[in-house]
Design a protein around this motif. Structure first.
Motif, PDB file in Angstrom:
ATOM      1  N   LEU A 199       0.813  -1.217   0.000  1.00 19.64           N
ATOM      2  CA  LEU A 199       0.000   0.000   0.000  1.00 19.64           C
ATOM      3  C   LEU A 199       0.846   1.267   0.000  1.00 19.64           C
ATOM      4  O   LEU A 199       0.345   2.349  -0.302  1.00 19.64           O
ATOM      5  CB  LEU A 199      -0.943   0.005   1.201  1.00 19.64           C
ATOM      6  CG  LEU A 199      -2.137  -0.966   1.110  1.00 19.64           C
ATOM      7  CD1 LEU A 199      -2.967  -0.902   2.383  1.00 19.64           C
ATOM      8  CD2 LEU A 199      -2.990  -0.652  -0.105  1.00 19.64           C
ATOM      9  N   HIS A 200       2.119   1.124   0.379  1.00 16.62           N
ATOM     10  CA  HIS A 200       3.010   2.287   0.360  1.00 16.62           C
ATOM     11  C   HIS A 200       3.705   2.443  -0.988  1.00 16.62           C
ATOM     12  O   HIS A 200       4.354   3.453  -1.234  1.00 16.62           O
ATOM     13  CB  HIS A 200       4.074   2.165   1.465  1.00 16.62           C
ATOM     14  CG  HIS A 200       3.478   2.007   2.831  1.00 16.62           C
ATOM     15  ND1 HIS A 200       2.666   2.946   3.403  1.00 16.62           N
ATOM     16  CD2 HIS A 200       3.567   0.996   3.724  1.00 16.62           C
ATOM     17  CE1 HIS A 200       2.293   2.540   4.605  1.00 16.62           C
ATOM     18  NE2 HIS A 200       2.830   1.352   4.824  1.00 16.62           N
ATOM     19  N   ARG A 201       3.608   1.433  -1.832  1.00 19.47           N
ATOM     20  CA  ARG A 201       4.251   1.509  -3.143  1.00 19.47           C
ATOM     21  C   ARG A 201       3.353   0.830  -4.172  1.00 19.47           C
ATOM     22  O   ARG A 201       3.381  -0.386  -4.321  1.00 19.47           O
ATOM     23  CB  ARG A 201       5.624   0.827  -3.112  1.00 19.47           C
ATOM     24  CG  ARG A 201       6.380   0.981  -4.439  1.00 19.47           C
ATOM     25  CD  ARG A 201       7.634   0.157  -4.457  1.00 19.47           C
ATOM     26  NE  ARG A 201       8.294   0.265  -5.737  1.00 19.47           N
ATOM     27  CZ  ARG A 201       9.290  -0.511  -6.154  1.00 19.47           C
ATOM     28  NH1 ARG A 201       9.723  -1.470  -5.360  1.00 19.47           N
ATOM     29  NH2 ARG A 201       9.844  -0.353  -7.327  1.00 19.47           N
TER      30      ARG A 201
ATOM     31  N   PHE B  15      -3.529  -1.753  -9.250  1.00 22.06           N
ATOM     32  CA  PHE B  15      -2.772  -0.837  -8.391  1.00 22.06           C
ATOM     33  C   PHE B  15      -3.407   0.550  -8.372  1.00 22.06           C
ATOM     34  O   PHE B  15      -3.448   1.212  -7.333  1.00 22.06           O
ATOM     35  CB  PHE B  15      -1.322  -0.741  -8.876  1.00 22.06           C
ATOM     36  CG  PHE B  15      -0.537  -2.014  -8.701  1.00 22.06           C
ATOM     37  CD1 PHE B  15      -0.921  -2.969  -7.786  1.00 22.06           C
ATOM     38  CD2 PHE B  15       0.594  -2.259  -9.474  1.00 22.06           C
ATOM     39  CE1 PHE B  15      -0.208  -4.143  -7.629  1.00 22.06           C
ATOM     40  CE2 PHE B  15       1.314  -3.426  -9.324  1.00 22.06           C
ATOM     41  CZ  PHE B  15       0.914  -4.369  -8.393  1.00 22.06           C
ATOM     42  N   GLU B  16      -3.883   0.989  -9.525  1.00 25.57           N
ATOM     43  CA  GLU B  16      -4.510   2.311  -9.596  1.00 25.57           C
ATOM     44  C   GLU B  16      -5.772   2.351  -8.737  1.00 25.57           C
ATOM     45  O   GLU B  16      -6.007   3.321  -8.003  1.00 25.57           O
ATOM     46  CB  GLU B  16      -4.834   2.631 -11.058  1.00 25.57           C
ATOM     47  CG  GLU B  16      -5.386   4.031 -11.259  1.00 25.57           C
ATOM     48  CD  GLU B  16      -5.651   4.323 -12.724  1.00 25.57           C
ATOM     49  OE1 GLU B  16      -6.250   5.379 -13.003  1.00 25.57           O
ATOM     50  OE2 GLU B  16      -5.280   3.493 -13.579  1.00 25.57           O
ATOM     51  N   ARG B  17      -6.575   1.290  -8.799  1.00 21.79           N
ATOM     52  CA  ARG B  17      -7.784   1.263  -7.977  1.00 21.79           C
ATOM     53  C   ARG B  17      -7.433   1.183  -6.492  1.00 21.79           C
ATOM     54  O   ARG B  17      -8.071   1.845  -5.656  1.00 21.79           O
ATOM     55  CB  ARG B  17      -8.654   0.063  -8.377  1.00 21.79           C
ATOM     56  CG  ARG B  17      -9.242   0.182  -9.780  1.00 21.79           C
ATOM     57  CD  ARG B  17     -10.345  -0.842  -9.991  1.00 21.79           C
ATOM     58  NE  ARG B  17      -9.847  -2.202  -9.967  1.00 21.79           N
ATOM     59  CZ  ARG B  17      -9.420  -2.870 -11.037  1.00 21.79           C
ATOM     60  NH1 ARG B  17      -9.406  -2.268 -12.228  1.00 21.79           N
ATOM     61  NH2 ARG B  17      -9.002  -4.106 -10.948  1.00 21.79           N
ATOM     62  N   LEU B  18      -6.427   0.375  -6.154  1.00 22.67           N
ATOM     63  CA  LEU B  18      -6.013   0.287  -4.754  1.00 22.67           C
ATOM     64  C   LEU B  18      -5.473   1.619  -4.258  1.00 22.67           C
ATOM     65  O   LEU B  18      -5.711   2.011  -3.104  1.00 22.67           O
ATOM     66  CB  LEU B  18      -4.948  -0.806  -4.596  1.00 22.67           C
ATOM     67  CG  LEU B  18      -5.422  -2.253  -4.684  1.00 22.67           C
ATOM     68  CD1 LEU B  18      -4.243  -3.206  -4.617  1.00 22.67           C
ATOM     69  CD2 LEU B  18      -6.403  -2.568  -3.564  1.00 22.67           C
ATOM     70  N   ASP B  19      -4.730   2.307  -5.112  1.00 23.86           N
ATOM     71  CA  ASP B  19      -4.179   3.602  -4.723  1.00 23.86           C
ATOM     72  C   ASP B  19      -5.299   4.605  -4.440  1.00 23.86           C
ATOM     73  O   ASP B  19      -5.246   5.363  -3.466  1.00 23.86           O
ATOM     74  CB  ASP B  19      -3.259   4.119  -5.835  1.00 23.86           C
ATOM     75  CG  ASP B  19      -2.416   5.296  -5.365  1.00 23.86           C
ATOM     76  OD1 ASP B  19      -2.162   5.391  -4.145  1.00 23.86           O
ATOM     77  OD2 ASP B  19      -2.030   6.119  -6.201  1.00 23.86           O
ATOM     78  N   ARG B  20      -6.326   4.603  -5.309  1.00 26.80           N
ATOM     79  CA  ARG B  20      -7.446   5.517  -5.069  1.00 26.80           C
ATOM     80  C   ARG B  20      -8.178   5.157  -3.775  1.00 26.80           C
ATOM     81  O   ARG B  20      -8.558   6.030  -2.990  1.00 26.80           O
ATOM     82  CB  ARG B  20      -8.411   5.469  -6.250  1.00 26.80           C
ATOM     83  CG  ARG B  20      -7.890   6.151  -7.498  1.00 26.80           C
ATOM     84  CD  ARG B  20      -9.031   6.455  -8.454  1.00 26.80           C
ATOM     85  NE  ARG B  20      -9.729   5.253  -8.878  1.00 26.80           N
ATOM     86  CZ  ARG B  20      -9.437   4.565  -9.971  1.00 26.80           C
ATOM     87  NH1 ARG B  20      -8.433   4.964 -10.761  1.00 26.80           N
ATOM     88  NH2 ARG B  20     -10.133   3.495 -10.308  1.00 26.80           N
ATOM     89  N   ALA B  21      -8.377   3.849  -3.556  1.00 29.65           N
ATOM     90  CA  ALA B  21      -9.066   3.433  -2.341  1.00 29.65           C
ATOM     91  C   ALA B  21      -8.253   3.771  -1.091  1.00 29.65           C
ATOM     92  O   ALA B  21      -8.801   4.253  -0.086  1.00 29.65           O
ATOM     93  CB  ALA B  21      -9.351   1.930  -2.386  1.00 29.65           C
ATOM     94  N   ALA B  22      -6.928   3.516  -1.149  1.00 30.44           N
ATOM     95  CA  ALA B  22      -6.084   3.838   0.000  1.00 30.44           C
ATOM     96  C   ALA B  22      -6.054   5.343   0.240  1.00 30.44           C
ATOM     97  O   ALA B  22      -6.064   5.811   1.387  1.00 30.44           O
ATOM     98  CB  ALA B  22      -4.666   3.304  -0.224  1.00 30.44           C
ATOM     99  N   GLY B  23      -6.003   6.132  -0.841  1.00 26.74           N
ATOM    100  CA  GLY B  23      -6.022   7.585  -0.684  1.00 26.74           C
ATOM    101  C   GLY B  23      -7.315   8.064  -0.060  1.00 26.74           C
ATOM    102  O   GLY B  23      -7.311   8.951   0.820  1.00 26.74           O
ATOM    103  N   ALA B  24      -8.434   7.476  -0.503  1.00 24.04           N
ATOM    104  CA  ALA B  24      -9.713   7.858   0.090  1.00 24.04           C
ATOM    105  C   ALA B  24      -9.765   7.485   1.571  1.00 24.04           C
ATOM    106  O   ALA B  24     -10.290   8.246   2.400  1.00 24.04           O
ATOM    107  CB  ALA B  24     -10.854   7.176  -0.665  1.00 24.04           C
ATOM    108  N   GLN B  25      -9.179   6.328   1.917  1.00 24.78           N
ATOM    109  CA  GLN B  25      -9.160   5.927   3.324  1.00 24.78           C
ATOM    110  C   GLN B  25      -8.303   6.871   4.156  1.00 24.78           C
ATOM    111  O   GLN B  25      -8.693   7.264   5.262  1.00 24.78           O
ATOM    112  CB  GLN B  25      -8.633   4.493   3.435  1.00 24.78           C
ATOM    113  CG  GLN B  25      -8.624   3.958   4.864  1.00 24.78           C
ATOM    114  CD  GLN B  25      -7.988   2.593   4.955  1.00 24.78           C
ATOM    115  OE1 GLN B  25      -7.022   2.324   4.262  1.00 24.78           O
ATOM    116  NE2 GLN B  25      -8.523   1.738   5.796  1.00 24.78           N
TER     117      GLN B  25
END
Length: 470
Positions: free
Chosen positions: A208-210, A233-243
């Motif tokens: 999640l950090h990379r 990865f793009e979807r995970l990045d958006r989800a992690a950013g929203a979190q």
């Protein structure tokens, strides 16, 4: 599924590659064997035919009746063979024996007369012995009505030996070819799967950090897989950013009213009030302090997971520990707690706020759980493996079996005292991972027989020419 029961892609590809080889190679070997054996038999048969033609050339028709006269020297020459016994027989037009071994008339199966100029080959038996026979027809005059028969036969010793030799050579060459093809196929499969190994290694480095896109040059067949991972990865990045944004917003919105509520409660405790309300007010104050601490930790957690924060500044862990020591010097420590510092130079790359937050959580964790009268020591230094920072206490510690779970979010040890939320060690572990290091929970320096806990941060060595601290 257990690891041992999983099918290996490399073995499957190799098996499918070798299956046609195992089917085709024996067929090709048999065909090669038949072809070589047929050529060898033809060559040996030609030798027999040459002997028969020599005998045909010795038939004399000048007197009107066929005659043949074979000298002893020619007889030896016709019969000469290093491995086999050679027999010959010349029959006149009426089947009479003109020259040679009369025993050949007992051949089984009995050979049929051949027309003039015709040759016949066959396998026959003579008194239990296997022979190879060639039979030629020769016009012996009388208007074409008289045909002489020339028979030449030999035993099968050199033919059998040659057959075994051919079979051995074909088998050895076939096995050698199969082994070479198997080795080449195994090497080709390994080379073909190398991009998958590289892709797997790249995926192992992602968390999640990379979540940066995969950019390796892959074969055309793996490009869709790489693209699918990049979209994931793009979807995970958006989800992690929203979190992270949610945590930061929620913590920020909670911190201000909680601070105000804490101030109001403390002011109420200073005002004249019924002493029976004192325990209630104190419990309210502790709950608010704990909630404010939780809000601050949530903010720190969101900051630790924010990949936009640069952690490549040149720092000294000694300076960070000194600043934390000055902060703690103005705080009210529990009764009898001795907080000491043993600091040495420990240059590293990182982010000062995050590393201060890591140390703050480790010290707060030790103060909260070590209990009254605890001795807490903060150390830092550098070794050949890189800079390190540790906080050691002589409290009850954490059992070895619970240490891994203690660094998970909202998890506390089974015997943990205090009012913590179970986020301190988790935040410290996240910050350590964000800096490419690791956080370990170890026994105190006294050894396994002693009480206490030592939380140790290990960071990578500093590369040449690091960026200066911001």
């Amino acid at each position: 599924m257990a690891e041992g029961s999983r099918s290996s892609l490399q073995r499957r590809l190799f098996g499918w590659l070798m299956l046609p080889l195992l089917v085709v190679l024996p067929v090709l070997g048999m065909a090669l064997y038949q072809q070589v054996q047929s050529s060898a038999q033809s060559w040996l048969d030609e030798g027999l035919e040459d002997t028969a033609l020599t005998l045909v050339g010795q038939i004399d028709l000048r007197s009107g009746e066929p005659r043949i006269d074979i000298s002893a020297t020619m007889d030896r020459a016709l019969r000469f063979d290093r491995q086999d016994d050679v027999f010959y027989l010349v029959l006149g037009p009426r089947g009479e024996v003109m020259q040679g071994d009369a025993g050949l008339t007992e051949l089984q199966p009995r050979p049929k007369p051949q027309p003039a100029g015709s040759a016949h080959y066959g396998d026959v038996r003579l008194r239990g012995r296997e022979l190879r026979l060639v039979q030629l027809g020769r016009d012996c005059g009388n208007g074409g009505g008289g045909i002489c028969q020339v028979l030449v036969a030999e035993t099968l010793h050199k033919r059998d030996a040659l057959q075994r030799e051919i079979a051995t050579y074909v088998a050895l060459n076939g096995l050698t070819l199969a082994l070479l093809l198997a080795l080449a196929g195994w090497w080709a499969v390994r080379q073909g799967l190398t991009p998958l190994t590289g892709l797997s290694a790249e995926l192992e480095r992602r968390d999640l950090h990379r979540l940066t896109p995969l950019t390796a040059r892959l074969p055309r067949e793996l490009v869709p897989l790489q693209a699918a991972f990049n979209r994931l990865f793009e979807r995970l990045d958006r989800a992690a950013g929203a979190q992270r944004e949610f945590l930061a917003d929620a913590a920020h919105q909670l911190r201000t009213p909680l601070t105000s509520l804490q101030t109001e409660i403390e002011l109420a405790m200073l005002e004249p009030h019924d002493q029976r309300m004192e325990p209630l007010l104190e419990r309210l104050r502790q709950r608010v302090v704990r909630s404010a601490r939780l809000a601050q930790q949530l903010l720190s957690l969101a900051r630790a997971e924010d990949r936009s924060v640069d952690v490549g500044f040149a720092l000294d862990l000694r300076d960070i520990a000194t600043e934390s020591g000055q902060d703690w010097a103005h705080r009210a420590l529990p009764s009898g707690v001795d907080l000491g510092f043993e600091l040495a130079e420990a240059r590293c790359l990182g982010h000062s706020f995050l590393l201060r937050e890591l140390l703050e959580n480790l010290i707060h964790n030790a103060v909260s759980y070590a209990g009254a009268g605890a001795r807490i020591t903060v150390r830092c230094g550098a070794s050949a493996d890189g800079p390190w920072l540790e906080v050691e206490d002589n409290g009850p510690g954490i059992p070895l079996a619970e240490r891994a779970a203690a660094m998970l979010r909202f998890r506390r040890g089974g015997k943990a005292a205090g009012t913590g939320s179970g986020l301190g060690l988790a935040i410290a572990a996240d910050i350590a991972a964000r800096h490419g290091g690791r956080l370990e929970l170890l026994d105190a320096h006294g050894g396994p027989g002693q009480t206490g806990l030592r939380a140790r941060l290990s960071l990578p060595p500093v590369p040449p020419d690091p960026a200066p601290a911001a």
